[in-house]
Design a protein around this motif. Structure first.
Motif, PDB file in Angstrom:
ATOM      1  N   ALA A 109      38.803 122.712  29.188  1.00 27.60           N
ATOM      2  CA  ALA A 109      39.434 123.177  30.430  1.00 27.60           C
ATOM      3  C   ALA A 109      38.473 123.193  31.618  1.00 27.60           C
ATOM      4  O   ALA A 109      38.899 123.031  32.757  1.00 27.60           O
ATOM      5  CB  ALA A 109      40.038 124.564  30.228  1.00 27.60           C
ATOM      6  N   ASP A 110      37.173 123.358  31.368  1.00 27.68           N
ATOM      7  CA  ASP A 110      36.224 123.399  32.484  1.00 27.68           C
ATOM      8  C   ASP A 110      35.531 122.051  32.720  1.00 27.68           C
ATOM      9  O   ASP A 110      34.593 121.951  33.492  1.00 27.68           O
ATOM     10  CB  ASP A 110      35.188 124.505  32.282  1.00 27.68           C
ATOM     11  CG  ASP A 110      34.261 124.257  31.114  1.00 27.68           C
ATOM     12  OD1 ASP A 110      34.597 123.428  30.232  1.00 27.68           O
ATOM     13  OD2 ASP A 110      33.187 124.882  31.070  1.00 27.68           O
ATOM     14  N   GLY A 124      40.776 126.601  37.505  1.00 28.62           N
ATOM     15  CA  GLY A 124      39.522 126.823  36.802  1.00 28.62           C
ATOM     16  C   GLY A 124      38.421 127.355  37.705  1.00 28.62           C
ATOM     17  O   GLY A 124      38.629 127.627  38.882  1.00 28.62           O
ATOM     18  N   ARG A 143      46.121 120.406  36.387  1.00 24.51           N
ATOM     19  CA  ARG A 143      46.184 121.382  35.302  1.00 24.51           C
ATOM     20  C   ARG A 143      46.802 122.654  35.840  1.00 24.51           C
ATOM     21  O   ARG A 143      46.743 122.929  37.040  1.00 24.51           O
ATOM     22  CB  ARG A 143      44.796 121.658  34.745  1.00 24.51           C
ATOM     23  CG  ARG A 143      44.212 120.447  34.039  1.00 24.51           C
ATOM     24  CD  ARG A 143      42.874 120.767  33.438  1.00 24.51           C
ATOM     25  NE  ARG A 143      42.378 119.634  32.668  1.00 24.51           N
ATOM     26  CZ  ARG A 143      41.133 119.521  32.250  1.00 24.51           C
ATOM     27  NH1 ARG A 143      40.257 120.472  32.521  1.00 24.51           N
ATOM     28  NH2 ARG A 143      40.758 118.475  31.572  1.00 24.51           N
TER      29      ARG A 143
END
Length: 127
Positions: A51-52, A120, A116
């Motif tokens: 995710a990062d 983030g 997404r």
């Protein structure tokens, strides 16, 4: 005020066989394959990233193979305008969904809608 961040590393592949490129980059980068055919048209494939991390997308293209960046934003027009003020030029709006831009350095890149669900930790705030 709007937000943006580096979203995607796009490997433009001038190849009739995108699967071969996907297999190579998956093994080279140690990233599992999410899809050999993301949209069902044989043009896009995706490797798994955390995710990062930026998304890694492979795209079958007619032009020479190269890598380009996608910047995601919650306001497409505001971000394209901000980048123009920094010296970029708009090249083409594709299907009303993203802008192909040209940096003063001569590199093409895209400004895309948010990719997404969450932006983030590496989010820029503008305006």
């Amino acid at each position: 005020m709007h937000h943006s961040r580096l979203s995607t590393l796009v490997l433009d592949c001038q190849s009739a066989d995108l699967k071969q490129a996907v297999d190579f980059w998956s093994q080279a980068l140690g990233k599992p394959i999410v899809s050999y055919d993301q949209d069902g048209d044989g043009k896009y494939a995706e490797l798994a990233t955390l995710a990062d991390e930026p998304i890694i997308l492979l795209q079958r293209v007619a032009h020479e193979s190269r890598v380009h960046l996608d910047l995601e934003t919650d306001d497409l027009e505001a971000e394209a305008t901000r980048l123009e003020q920094l010296g970029a030029k708009r090249v083409e709006c594709v299907h009303g969904r993203w802008w192909v831009m040209l940096a003063p350095s001569g590199h093409r890149f895209c400004v895309v809608k948010k990719q997404r669900e969450q932006f983030g930790p590496h989010l820029n705030k503008w305006g």
